[in-house]
Enzyme design. Structure first.
Site, PDB file in Angstrom:
ATOM      1  N   VAL A 606       0.842  -1.191   0.000  1.00 42.46           N
ATOM      2  CA  VAL A 606       0.000   0.000   0.000  1.00 42.46           C
ATOM      3  C   VAL A 606       0.876   1.240   0.000  1.00 42.46           C
ATOM      4  CG1 VAL A 606      -1.907   1.155   1.139  1.00 42.46           C
ATOM      5  CG2 VAL A 606      -1.605  -1.300   1.403  1.00 42.46           C
ATOM      6  N   LYS A 620      -3.316   0.602  -3.467  1.00 43.43           N
ATOM      7  CA  LYS A 620      -2.905  -0.765  -3.172  1.00 43.43           C
ATOM      8  C   LYS A 620      -2.429  -1.429  -4.454  1.00 43.43           C
ATOM      9  CE  LYS A 620      -4.825  -2.575   0.197  1.00 43.43           C
ATOM     10  NZ  LYS A 620      -5.749  -3.102   1.196  1.00 43.43           N
ATOM     11  N   ASP A 720     -11.406 -12.026   6.178  1.00 50.00           N
ATOM     12  CA  ASP A 720     -10.164 -11.730   6.903  1.00 50.00           C
ATOM     13  C   ASP A 720     -10.339 -10.523   7.828  1.00 50.00           C
ATOM     14  OD1 ASP A 720      -7.561 -12.066   7.670  1.00 50.00           O
ATOM     15  OD2 ASP A 720      -6.692 -11.097   5.920  1.00 50.00           O
TER      16      ASP A 720
END
Ligand SMILES: *[C@@H]1O[C@H](CO)[C@@H](O)[C@H](O)[C@H]1NC(C)=O
Ligand SMILES: *[C@@H]1O[C@H](CO)[C@@H](O)[C@H](O)[C@H]1NC(C)=O
Ligand SMILES: *[C@@H]1O[C@H](CO)[C@@H](O)[C@H](O)[C@H]1NC(C)=O
Ligand SMILES: *[C@@H]1O[C@H](CO)[C@@H](O)[C@H](O)[C@H]1NC(C)=O
Ligand SMILES: *[C@@H]1O[C@H](CO)[C@@H](O)[C@H](O)[C@H]1NC(C)=O
Ligand SMILES: *[C@@H]1O[C@H](CO)[C@@H](O)[C@H](O)[C@H]1NC(C)=O
Ligand SMILES: *[C@@H]1O[C@H](CO)[C@@H](O)[C@H](O)[C@H]1NC(C)=O
Length: 880
Positions: A606, A620, A720
């Protein structure tokens, strides 16, 4: 004794002494102890107590002694301790205490001993400590204190010991230290002090131990440093000290240990040497000059003497042979002359002798053979000559023998082969003649053998083939001939280690094979040039061509890269002029240079891009293996477009996507405070996250989850959820990042196994199924909430609970992040309710976990939980 200190002690109101030290007590120090105001002695040292020191201790105004050292206490030192007006002895060392030393300590005027060393205290040394006029012993070493030493410390005229070593203190040493007339121990080592050592320190008559090493001190040491005649230890190595050697040091008979190495001290050492107590002296790498006096012979306790790398002249005094305790003598790199005194043979304890790089001449005295402890002998780079007598081979412990760069003559004695411990033998650059004794192959530990630059003839003994420890051999510049031994070492050896001999042949690369040599004997010199010159030239040519090709290739790819950025218009930044924005991003990040990278994760790196307009984006760059065939472009675009359209206050907004020759990029809104994980790890930043803010973060995250699971056209599972993926903006608004990224990458044909979550947040069912449902996110959310309130990942707690089947009940107070003060009653209720929801999210059976919607509803209406008296001490029950 084990277990924690019972709360019921609160009834022992008449007690004056509580002595529980040297046990295995654990748990927190009960706050209630602070109400036993008759305590005079409180001795809890040497246990395993955790948590912070209760601020209630401030009530103990009769306390004279408080010992909490050698525990696991953390958190701040409470400023309330400054109210313990009777305190004389306070020892908190060897804990994990944080924060700064409270300036209220200035009120502890009866204090004689203050030990705070071996903690993690930061901040300045408070000026107020200068008010502790009765202090005799102040030890703050090995913390993280910074700033300069307050001048006011000079008021501590009763101080005998001051230890500030191993901190990050800087600035000058205050000259007010000259007022601390009772001082005998002054340790300021391993800080960043600069400037001169104040002359006033030289007036302290009782000084015994001084340690200044590892600073940036300059100027001379005070000349009268040893004026009191008590100085035992003077340690000031690794500074920039210059100027003369302190004159009082010359006759300082009390000295035991002196380390001044690696400074620029200038001084004549000719009169030094009257040190009956001296054990250790290191003055290497200075600018000392003069001669070694015969007086050194009277330093009967000397074990180590290093004065290498100076400018000493004259001879080595024979009296040094009386130093019966001497183990190490290093006088290398000076200008010493004369012969090696045979009296050195008396040094029965000598194990390391280096006289290298001087102007010594004569031969090695026979007596050296009597040095039965000798392991390292370096006599290299002198003018030594003569035969190497039959003597050195009696030093059977020798591991290193360096005689190189002298004028030794005669044969190499076969007896050297009996030095079984040798790992390094360097006889190079002498005038040794004759053959290499085959007995050297008996040196079974030998790693480095250098025989180069001599006049050795004959062949390399074939027995060398069996020297398995040997890693390096150099026989160049001799008159050797014949085949080199055939072993791996020789096959791989560089050929310059065999060059300039009469006629070596065999397996070494670049040497001729042995049969051809015998034919072209006389032409060898010419042969060398004829064969080697073209080979070398060819190698050079190939190298040059390769370098040129490499350059061209680089230039080419650079040019085409630049072209592609502007030509290949695959940019799709919705609601912006995509191509233009991307060009600005490339500029702003200096072609995605390391400097602008603010993080890396499973998906990619990033970058922070600040455009000329002042807008900031997080860009990103996705790591992926280019594989167009697996990609359904249409589907991909549709998916990205869908994500771009998702707008939620608590989801990091995806602004667009671009693809260029430099890679594929997702462009997000920029979140100033970065991720939650880093914030919780950093003690100072974690404190900014007070209970109120943490409560809000839980609500933010659950709102985002509920939205993605239930309010979108199709459920989007994050996969996640971790503290790494929760980002905070300037106002501490929490947003989930990377929602939907898993899905986009899926279309890209990425192998998703590496994206299927983070250890420690994974729902247990993922151990046996690959079916990632929204309940997996709910589980991770439960872990996250615990982490947020505990301040660290609950992994250890959860695994310890999973081992026990009954005792799955934890008091809320014991869970809470100890870096923050305990929450007020209102926050405590909310935290309690939030934790109760969180533990339900951890149910092993997915069906028993609440949905995100339900969790969100419950958390948003917490007020209904209604107050029960003491939430801090209420228990949280974990699912089994
Ligand atoms: C203790 O010190 C603080 C700050 O130095 C001061 O404000 C306070 O009045 C002192 N308290 C007592 C009891 O002396
Ligand atoms: C302390 O030291 C300073 C500077 O060396 C000096 O001016 C001052 O008079 C001294 N104070 C006392 C009480 O000796
Ligand atoms: C050490 O001090 C000198 C001046 O005495 C200064 O020039 C130098 O930058 C300092 N070095 C460090 C590492 O602080
Ligand atoms: C060593 O001494 C010589 C003469 O005695 C002098 O010329 C030289 O500068 C000195 N070297 C150092 C490093 O002090
Ligand atoms: C022996 O002394 C030399 C010279 O001071 C030093 O470089 C070496 O590390 C010492 N070896 C041991 C094992 O002490
Ligand atoms: C062997 O010694 C010579 C001369 O002292 C030196 O030039 C050479 O580099 C040494 N060889 C190795 C392998 O260290
Ligand atoms: C090696 O040299 C010595 C004298 O320097 C000589 O006596 C001997 O014969 C020579 N050996 C060989 C093999 O050439």
């Amino acid at each position: 004794l084990m277990g924690s200190i019972p709360n019921t002690f609160v009834n022992l109101t008449k007690i004056t002494t509580l002595s529980l030290y040297d046990n295995q007590l654990s748990g927190h120090v009960p706050r209630a102890l602070g109400f036993l105001v008759n305590f005079e002695l409180l001795l809890l040292q040497k246990n395993q107590l955790t948590g912070s020191i209760p601020d209630t201790f401030g009530n103990l105004n009769k306390l004279t002694t408080l010992y909490l050292f050698r525990n696991q206490l953390s958190g701040y030192v409470p400023k309330e301790l400054g109210s313990l007006v009777s305190l004389e002895d306070l020892q908190l060392y060897k804990n994990k205490l944080l924060g700064s030393i409270p300036n209220t300590f200035g009120n502890l005027t009866k204090l004689t001993t203050l030990y705070l060393y071996d903690n993690q205290l930061s901040g300045h040394v408070p000026r107020e400590l200068g008010c502790l006029v009765n202090l005799e012993d102040l030890e703050l070493h090995r913390n993280k204190l910074f700033g300069s030493i307050p001048n006011a410390l000079g008021n501590l005229t009763k101080l005998t010991t001051l230890n500030l070593g191993g901190n990050q203190l800087m600035g000058c040493i205050p000259n007010t230290f000259g007022n601390m007339t009772k001082l005998n121990t002054l340790f300021l080592d391993d800080n960043q002090f600069s400037g001169h050592v104040p002359q006033e320190i030289g007036t302290l008559m009782d000084l015994k131990y001084i340690q200044f090493d590892g600073n940036n001190l300059s100027g001379p040491l005070p000349p009268s440093l040893c004026v009191g005649g008590m100085l035992k230890t003077l340690i000031a190595f690794d500074n920039n000290l210059n100027g003369p050697l302190p004159s009082s040091l010359i006759n300082c008979r009390s000295l035991v240990r002196v380390r001044l190495e690696r400074n620029q001290i200038e001084g004549d050492i000719s009169k030094m040497g009257i040190y009956p107590n001296l054990v250790y002296m290191d003055m290497r790498s200075n600018n000392l000059f003069g001669q070694l006096s015969f007086l050194w012979g009277d330093c009967h306790n000397l074990q180590m003497l290093r004065i290498s790398n100076n400018n000493l002249t004259g001879e080595i005094p024979a009296s040094m042979g009386q130093l019966s305790q001497l183990g190490l003598l290093d006088l290398s790199s000076n200008k010493l002359e004369g012969e090696i005194p045979s009296a050195l043979g008396n040094l029965k304890k000598l194990f390391n002798l280096s006289l290298a790089d001087n102007l010594l001449h004569g031969s090695i005295p026979q007596e050296i053979g009597a040095l039965s402890s000798l392991e390292l002998l370096d006599l290299s780079s002198n003018n030594l000559n003569g035969l190497v007598q039959y003597s050195i081979e009696h030093c059977l412990k020798l591991r290193l023998l360096k005689l190189n760069h002298n004028n030794f003559i005669g044969n190499i004695h076969a007896e050297l082969g009996s030095l079984r411990n040798l790992y390094e033998l360097d006889l190079s650059d002498n005038s040794f003649i004759g053959a290499i004794p085959s007995q050297l192959s008996g040196l079974s530990m030998l790693e480095n053998l250098n025989l180069s630059h001599n006049e050795l003839n004959g062949s390399i003994p074939s027995s060398f083939q069996s020297m398995e420890s040997l890693t390096s051999i150099d026989v160049s510049y001799n008159e050797l001939e014949g085949p080199v031994p055939n072993s791996k070492l020789f096959q791989q050896a560089p050929n310059q280690r065999f060059m300039h001999n009469k006629m070596l042949c065999g397996v070494v690369n670049g040497l001729p094979p042995c049969n051809s040599v015998t034919q072209s004997r006389g032409k060898w010199k010419g042969y060398k040039i004829l064969v080697l010159a073209p080979v070398l030239a060819l190698i050079c040519l190939i190298l040059i061509v390769m370098i040129l090709m490499f350059w061209r290739e680089r230039k080419k790819t650079k040019e085409t890269n630049n072209d592609k950025v502007t030509q290949e218009k695959v940019f799709s930044i919705w609601s912006f002029d995509g191509a233009n924005v991307f060009k600005q991003i490339v500029e702003a990040t200096n072609h995605f240079s390391e400097m602008h990278c603010i993080g890396t994760g499973g998906y990619g790196s990033v970058y922070k891009a600040i455009l000329a307009t002042g807008e900031i984006f997080a860009v990103k760059k996705i790591h992926m293996i280019e594989d167009e065939c697996c990609m359904n472009k249409q589907l991909f675009n549709r998916e990205v477009e869908a994500l771009v359209q998702i707008r939620h206050r608590n989801i990091v907004q995806l602004l667009g996507y671009c693809s260029s020759s430099q890679g594929r990029f997702l462009i997000y809104e920029y979140m100033e405070r970065g991720d939650l994980a880093k914030m919780l790890k950093d003690n100072e930043r974690a404190i900014e996250l007070d209970w109120r803010r943490r409560i809000c973060i839980v609500l933010d995250v659950v709102h985002a989850l509920a939205y993605m699971h239930h309010d979108c056209s199709s459920t989007i599972v994050h996969r996640d959820i971790t503290s790494n993926n929760i980002l905070l903006d300037q106002e501490f608004r929490a947003c989930i990042s990377d929602f939907g990224t898993a899905k986009i990458l899926n279309i890209y044909g990425q192998n998703l196994t590496r994206l299927a979550g983070t250890k420690g947040y994974l729902a247990p069912e993922l151990a046996y199924t690959e079916n990632v449902t929204e309940k997996c996110d709910v589980y991770s959310f439960g872990v996250l909430v615990l982490e947020l309130f505990m301040g660290s990942h609950p992994g250890d707690l959860l695994s310890s609970l999973s081992l026990t089947t009954k005792n799955n009940f934890v008091c809320m107070k014991d869970l809470l992040d100890s870096r923050l003060a305990l929450p007020d009653a209102e926050s405590a209720i909310e935290i309690y309710c939030m934790l109760s929801v969180a533990v339900r999210c951890l149910e092993p059976l997915p069906s028993r976990r609440p949905t995100a919607r339900r969790a969100s509803d419950e958390l948003s209406t917490i007020k209904a939980c209604e107050d029960r008296a003491d939430y801090l001490h209420a228990g949280i029950t974990f699912p089994v």
